[in-house]
Write a protein that holds these residues in place. Structure first.
Motif, mmCIF file in Angstrom:
data_model
loop_
_atom_site.group_PDB
_atom_site.id
_atom_site.type_symbol
_atom_site.label_atom_id
_atom_site.label_comp_id
_atom_site.label_asym_id
_atom_site.label_seq_id
_atom_site.Cartn_x
_atom_site.Cartn_y
_atom_site.Cartn_z
ATOM 1 N N LYS A 1 -12.563 -0.385 18.297
ATOM 2 C CA LYS A 1 -12.538 -0.871 16.916
ATOM 3 C C LYS A 1 -11.101 -1.029 16.437
ATOM 4 N N VAL A 2 -10.445 -2.055 16.941
ATOM 5 C CA VAL A 2 -9.043 -2.302 16.600
ATOM 6 C C VAL A 2 -8.807 -3.805 16.501
ATOM 7 N N VAL A 3 -7.774 -4.172 15.792
ATOM 8 C CA VAL A 3 -7.390 -5.581 15.642
ATOM 9 C C VAL A 3 -5.866 -5.685 15.716
ATOM 10 N N PRO A 4 -5.348 -6.886 15.986
ATOM 11 C CA PRO A 4 -3.887 -7.054 16.006
ATOM 12 C C PRO A 4 -3.291 -6.901 14.610
ATOM 13 N N THR A 5 -2.002 -6.653 14.567
ATOM 14 C CA THR A 5 -1.298 -6.585 13.290
ATOM 15 C C THR A 5 0.170 -6.929 13.519
ATOM 16 N N TRP A 6 0.947 -6.807 12.472
ATOM 17 C CA TRP A 6 2.386 -7.073 12.550
ATOM 18 C C TRP A 6 3.109 -5.944 11.841
ATOM 19 N N ASN A 7 4.109 -5.379 12.470
ATOM 20 C CA ASN A 7 4.954 -4.383 11.833
ATOM 21 C C ASN A 7 6.229 -5.051 11.341
ATOM 22 N N TYR A 8 6.699 -4.646 10.161
ATOM 23 C CA TYR A 8 7.876 -5.308 9.592
ATOM 24 C C TYR A 8 8.467 -4.492 8.455
ATOM 25 N N VAL A 9 9.690 -4.855 8.093
ATOM 26 C CA VAL A 9 10.370 -4.308 6.924
ATOM 27 C C VAL A 9 10.742 -5.472 6.019
ATOM 28 N N GLY B 1 10.368 -2.220 -1.831
ATOM 29 C CA GLY B 1 10.599 -2.040 -0.409
ATOM 30 C C GLY B 1 9.309 -1.763 0.329
ATOM 31 N N LYS B 2 9.132 -2.415 1.469
ATOM 32 C CA LYS B 2 7.950 -2.200 2.300
ATOM 33 C C LYS B 2 8.385 -1.977 3.739
ATOM 34 N N ARG B 3 7.924 -0.871 4.297
ATOM 35 C CA ARG B 3 8.205 -0.542 5.696
ATOM 36 C C ARG B 3 6.857 -0.292 6.381
ATOM 37 N N LYS B 4 6.311 -1.319 6.990
ATOM 38 C CA LYS B 4 4.998 -1.225 7.641
ATOM 39 C C LYS B 4 5.227 -0.945 9.118
ATOM 40 N N MET B 5 5.114 0.315 9.489
ATOM 41 C CA MET B 5 5.434 0.738 10.845
ATOM 42 C C MET B 5 4.346 1.638 11.424
ATOM 43 N N SER B 6 3.097 1.193 11.297
ATOM 44 C CA SER B 6 1.944 1.892 11.886
ATOM 45 C C SER B 6 1.712 3.271 11.286
ATOM 46 N N PRO C 1 0.837 -1.199 0.000
ATOM 47 C CA PRO C 1 0.000 0.000 0.000
ATOM 48 C C PRO C 1 0.878 1.258 0.000
ATOM 49 N N PRO C 2 0.400 2.344 -0.588
ATOM 50 C CA PRO C 2 1.222 3.567 -0.669
ATOM 51 C C PRO C 2 1.800 4.024 0.668
ATOM 52 N N ALA C 3 1.044 3.874 1.753
ATOM 53 C CA ALA C 3 1.526 4.348 3.055
ATOM 54 C C ALA C 3 2.754 3.603 3.530
ATOM 55 N N PHE C 4 2.941 2.379 3.024
ATOM 56 C CA PHE C 4 4.049 1.546 3.505
ATOM 57 C C PHE C 4 5.171 1.404 2.478
ATOM 58 N N ARG C 5 5.078 2.092 1.364
ATOM 59 C CA ARG C 5 6.077 1.930 0.308
ATOM 60 C C ARG C 5 7.389 2.600 0.698
ATOM 61 N N GLU C 6 8.482 1.849 0.605
ATOM 62 C CA GLU C 6 9.823 2.379 0.866
ATOM 63 C C GLU C 6 10.512 2.599 -0.471
ATOM 64 N N THR C 7 10.844 3.839 -0.774
ATOM 65 C CA THR C 7 11.473 4.164 -2.056
ATOM 66 C C THR C 7 12.890 4.700 -1.895
#
Length: 207
Positions: free
Chosen positions: A97-105, A170-175, A4-10
């Motif tokens: 209104k929340v659910v678990p997730t995983w943050n990762y690179v 590249g993906k950087r999913k960090m909330s 997703p655009p929010a997590f794209r590492e360029t």
């Protein structure tokens, strides 16, 4: 890889840093007999080619290098990662209104794999790989520390890999998709965890 655009590492420098920091990558190739995957340490040579070149080696007995590829190969590099509990979110207390997730690179490098077995090229690759991982030790081991005939015999048991990088993802999913309050809660929660969790905490955007 879905990014997703929010997590794209360029940022190429950040991508290369993740690749260098990953002690072990996975090489994946599609063949007529299905997918082949080999875990192996890879060395990045960013100065070569347009996007850099990856070097490594496989056991000669590994069928991976002999199987004709149906498309590009994929090298997967994993960066810091950690589980994120909804309990850290301010939103949990506000709406529930929340659910678990995983943050990762994660970094995916694509290219056409080339294999070689010339002794001088193999020696250069294993020497560079050894230097990378032994360099910070107080008494680093070097390939030259082993008898030359022993090293030559070991080289006959491996095949070198050269993978010119055609494209990088590249993906950087960090909330990044959470509110500032939720991100602050995640960072605080992770900071109280183990070393891996603390590494992820340091990557959570502030504000």
């Amino acid at each position: 890889m879905y990014v997703p655009p929010a997590f794209r590492e360029t940022d190429e420098a950040a991508i290369h840093e993740t690749m260098r920091a990953a002690p072990l990558a996975s090489l994946v190739t599609a063949t007529a007999d299905g997918l082949l995957c080999t875990p192996l340490p890879l060395l990045l040579a960013p100065e070569e080619g347009e996007r850099g070149v990856l070097y490594g080696h496989l056991a000669r007995a590994n069928p991976h290098w002999r199987a004709p590829a149906l498309a590009e190969s994929l090298a997967i590099f994993s960066g810091p990662d950690a589980y994120v509990t909804p309990s850290w979110y301010a939103t949990k207390r506000e709406t529930g209104k929340v659910v678990p997730t995983w943050n990762y690179v994660a970094i995916h490098a694509y290219g056409t794999a080339e294999f070689f077995d010339q002794p001088d090229r193999l020696l250069a690759v294993v020497t560079r790989l050894t230097g990378r991982h032994e360099g910070e030790r107080t008494a680093p081991w070097a390939v030259a520390d082993a008898p030359a005939d022993f090293v030559a015999a070991q080289l006959r048991g491996i095949v070198g890999l050269r993978l010119p990088i055609a494209r990088l993802e590249g993906k950087r999913k960090m909330s990044q998709n959470r509110s500032a309050a939720d991100r602050a809660g995640v960072a605080a929660g992770l900071a109280a965890g183990d070393d891996g969790a603390r590494r992820v905490a340091a990557l959570i955007p502030e504000g």
